[in-house]
Design a protein around this motif. Structure first.
Motif, PDB file in Angstrom:
ATOM      1  N   TYR A   1     -47.375 -37.135 -78.940  1.00 17.53           N
ATOM      2  CA  TYR A   1     -48.479 -38.055 -79.226  1.00 17.53           C
ATOM      3  C   TYR A   1     -49.813 -37.310 -79.223  1.00 17.53           C
ATOM      4  O   TYR A   1     -50.685 -37.568 -80.046  1.00 17.53           O
ATOM      5  CB  TYR A   1     -48.457 -39.185 -78.197  1.00 17.53           C
ATOM      6  CG  TYR A   1     -49.593 -40.175 -78.284  1.00 17.53           C
ATOM      7  CD1 TYR A   1     -50.093 -40.605 -79.508  1.00 17.53           C
ATOM      8  CD2 TYR A   1     -50.153 -40.711 -77.129  1.00 17.53           C
ATOM      9  CE1 TYR A   1     -51.130 -41.525 -79.580  1.00 17.53           C
ATOM     10  CE2 TYR A   1     -51.184 -41.625 -77.180  1.00 17.53           C
ATOM     11  CZ  TYR A   1     -51.673 -42.025 -78.414  1.00 17.53           C
ATOM     12  OH  TYR A   1     -52.700 -42.930 -78.467  1.00 17.53           O
ATOM     13  N   LYS A   2     -49.935 -36.331 -78.305  1.00 17.94           N
ATOM     14  CA  LYS A   2     -51.172 -35.533 -78.234  1.00 17.94           C
ATOM     15  C   LYS A   2     -51.465 -34.843 -79.569  1.00 17.94           C
ATOM     16  O   LYS A   2     -52.607 -34.779 -80.008  1.00 17.94           O
ATOM     17  CB  LYS A   2     -51.049 -34.476 -77.127  1.00 17.94           C
ATOM     18  CG  LYS A   2     -51.388 -35.021 -75.755  1.00 17.94           C
ATOM     19  CD  LYS A   2     -51.880 -33.924 -74.807  1.00 17.94           C
ATOM     20  CE  LYS A   2     -52.299 -34.524 -73.475  1.00 17.94           C
ATOM     21  NZ  LYS A   2     -51.157 -34.907 -72.615  1.00 17.94           N
TER      22      LYS A   2
ATOM     23  N   LYS B   1     -54.634 -35.378 -82.097  1.00 23.22           N
ATOM     24  CA  LYS B   1     -55.430 -34.245 -82.554  1.00 23.22           C
ATOM     25  C   LYS B   1     -55.547 -34.278 -84.082  1.00 23.22           C
ATOM     26  O   LYS B   1     -56.629 -34.079 -84.644  1.00 23.22           O
ATOM     27  CB  LYS B   1     -54.764 -32.933 -82.100  1.00 23.22           C
ATOM     28  CG  LYS B   1     -55.773 -31.840 -81.768  1.00 23.22           C
ATOM     29  CD  LYS B   1     -55.068 -30.563 -81.375  1.00 23.22           C
ATOM     30  CE  LYS B   1     -55.196 -30.273 -79.898  1.00 23.22           C
ATOM     31  NZ  LYS B   1     -54.404 -29.094 -79.507  1.00 23.22           N
TER      32      LYS B   1
ATOM     33  N   GLU C   1     -47.396 -39.619 -71.745  1.00 23.04           N
ATOM     34  CA  GLU C   1     -46.998 -38.284 -72.232  1.00 23.04           C
ATOM     35  C   GLU C   1     -45.849 -38.430 -73.221  1.00 23.04           C
ATOM     36  O   GLU C   1     -44.780 -37.840 -73.069  1.00 23.04           O
ATOM     37  CB  GLU C   1     -46.660 -37.370 -71.052  1.00 23.04           C
ATOM     38  CG  GLU C   1     -47.868 -37.189 -70.173  1.00 23.04           C
ATOM     39  CD  GLU C   1     -47.633 -36.232 -69.021  1.00 23.04           C
ATOM     40  OE1 GLU C   1     -46.511 -35.771 -68.833  1.00 23.04           O
ATOM     41  OE2 GLU C   1     -48.611 -35.954 -68.303  1.00 23.04           O
TER      42      GLU C   1
ATOM     43  N   THR D   1     -55.826 -40.877 -73.275  1.00 28.45           N
ATOM     44  CA  THR D   1     -55.398 -39.835 -72.339  1.00 28.45           C
ATOM     45  C   THR D   1     -53.886 -39.582 -72.418  1.00 28.45           C
ATOM     46  O   THR D   1     -53.357 -38.822 -71.619  1.00 28.45           O
ATOM     47  CB  THR D   1     -55.744 -40.253 -70.903  1.00 28.45           C
ATOM     48  OG1 THR D   1     -55.148 -41.538 -70.675  1.00 28.45           O
ATOM     49  CG2 THR D   1     -57.237 -40.341 -70.686  1.00 28.45           C
ATOM     50  N   ASP D   2     -53.215 -40.239 -73.369  1.00 29.75           N
ATOM     51  CA  ASP D   2     -51.755 -40.126 -73.482  1.00 29.75           C
ATOM     52  C   ASP D   2     -51.093 -40.419 -72.133  1.00 29.75           C
ATOM     53  O   ASP D   2     -50.426 -39.554 -71.549  1.00 29.75           O
ATOM     54  CB  ASP D   2     -51.377 -38.721 -73.981  1.00 29.75           C
ATOM     55  CG  ASP D   2     -49.880 -38.577 -74.246  1.00 29.75           C
ATOM     56  OD1 ASP D   2     -49.187 -39.612 -74.308  1.00 29.75           O
ATOM     57  OD2 ASP D   2     -49.417 -37.434 -74.380  1.00 29.75           O
TER      58      ASP D   2
END
Ligand SMILES: [Zn+2]
Length: 291
Positions: free
Chosen positions: A93-94, A98, A86, A82-83
């Motif tokens: 990181y998101k 991906k 952030e 869920t990072d």
């Protein structure tokens, strides 16, 4: 007037060679002996160089294919990070997550599954290096811990195939907590008198080496695998000494008592099956009662 003048024209760059007519990806060059190997031959040889036995890196699914007899049942497939922090370094990181999901088709850097190894029921957790360097974040930790708990419930042994750059720094302290969580689960597995085999493959480093990779009832490694905590450069700078030849490779670690065995990939499955049979309490009890 200029003091220096180029009297000759600079040499022109050589014209690019004609594009090769050999299709891309059919042949692989061995990084050890430079032998050029036909891709299909390499796959048929479990991605081991037929000339010098260099072990190429293989992915998590191939690992399961090599070790299990046939089909397997995968668990916790859809757990996803869920990072929580952030986190952003050179990239968010998101975005890294991906990209990892797109390139591997996996949601994180481990697959957990149950199946049989030469007829022996077992749970295998296999790590995927292509997913952010096989790093251990909350998802990898949770998957492996749940795998161990499932093994305790169903009374089967656990095999973890390690292939990791260590803890996932994008999840900060949360990734470090996975070390303790998995070790706690392993302690319960031990109390339940169930075997755990750690298979160390190239590379096994950082927080993974510092926790579950070295806690097996048997710690075995593939030939030539890089296994260590910190990298050689950091160690050299710290102790101000030149490191010996082959430092942090499987054979060196075996020689210095850090491993129980170095097992070539082809022998991995029979070796693990034999070890599990040897450690299986119920089969010992069964044999004694039948004797
Ligand atoms: Zn080779």
């Amino acid at each position: 007037m200029a003091w220096f003048k180029k009297t000759r024209k600079p040499m022109a760059a050589t014209v690019k060679a004609k594009p090769s007519r050999v299709p891309e990806g059919l042949w692989v060059k061995c990084p050890d002996c430079a032998q050029v190997i036909y891709n299909k031959d390499l796959a048929a040889n479990l991605s081991v160089c037929p000339k010098c036995a260099h072990h190429f890196r293989i992915n998590a699914v191939e690992r399961l294919r090599i070790l299990f007899d046939g089909d397997w049942v995968e668990y916790d497939k859809d757990l996803v990070s869920t990072d929580p922090l952030e986190f952003t370094d050179t990239k968010p990181y998101k975005a890294r997550l991906k990209a990892g999901i797109a390139s591997t088709g996996m949601k994180d850097a481990a697959i957990v599954a149950s199946g049989t190894i030469d007829g022996i029921e077992a749970i295998i957790a296999s790590m995927e290096y292509r997913f952010i360097g096989g790093s251990m974040g909350v998802v990898v930790g949770e998957k492996i811990a749940r795998a161990i708990e499932r093994a305790i419930e169903t009374r089967v042994p656990v095999v973890v195939v390690c292939c990791s750059g260590g803890a996932r720094m994008m999840e900060g302290a949360l990734s470090l907590m996975q070390m303790a969580k998995i070790c706690g689960a392993l302690a319960r597995l031990d109390r339940a008198r169930l075997p755990y085999i750690a298979v160390l493959t190239d590379p096994t480093t950082g927080g993974v080496t510092a926790s579950f990779a070295m806690l097996g009832d048997l710690n075995i490694a593939e030939p030539g695998a890089l296994i260590g905590f910190a990298g050689p450069r950091v160690i050299e700078q710290t102790i101000r000494q030149k490191l010996p030849q082959g430092f942090q490779r499987s054979e060196f670690l075996l020689e210095h008592g850090m491993l129980d065995a170095v097992v070539p990939r082809k022998q991995l499955k029979p070796y693990i099956a034999r070890a599990l049979e040897f450690m299986d309490q119920s089969s010992v009890a069964g044999r004694q009662s039948s004797a």
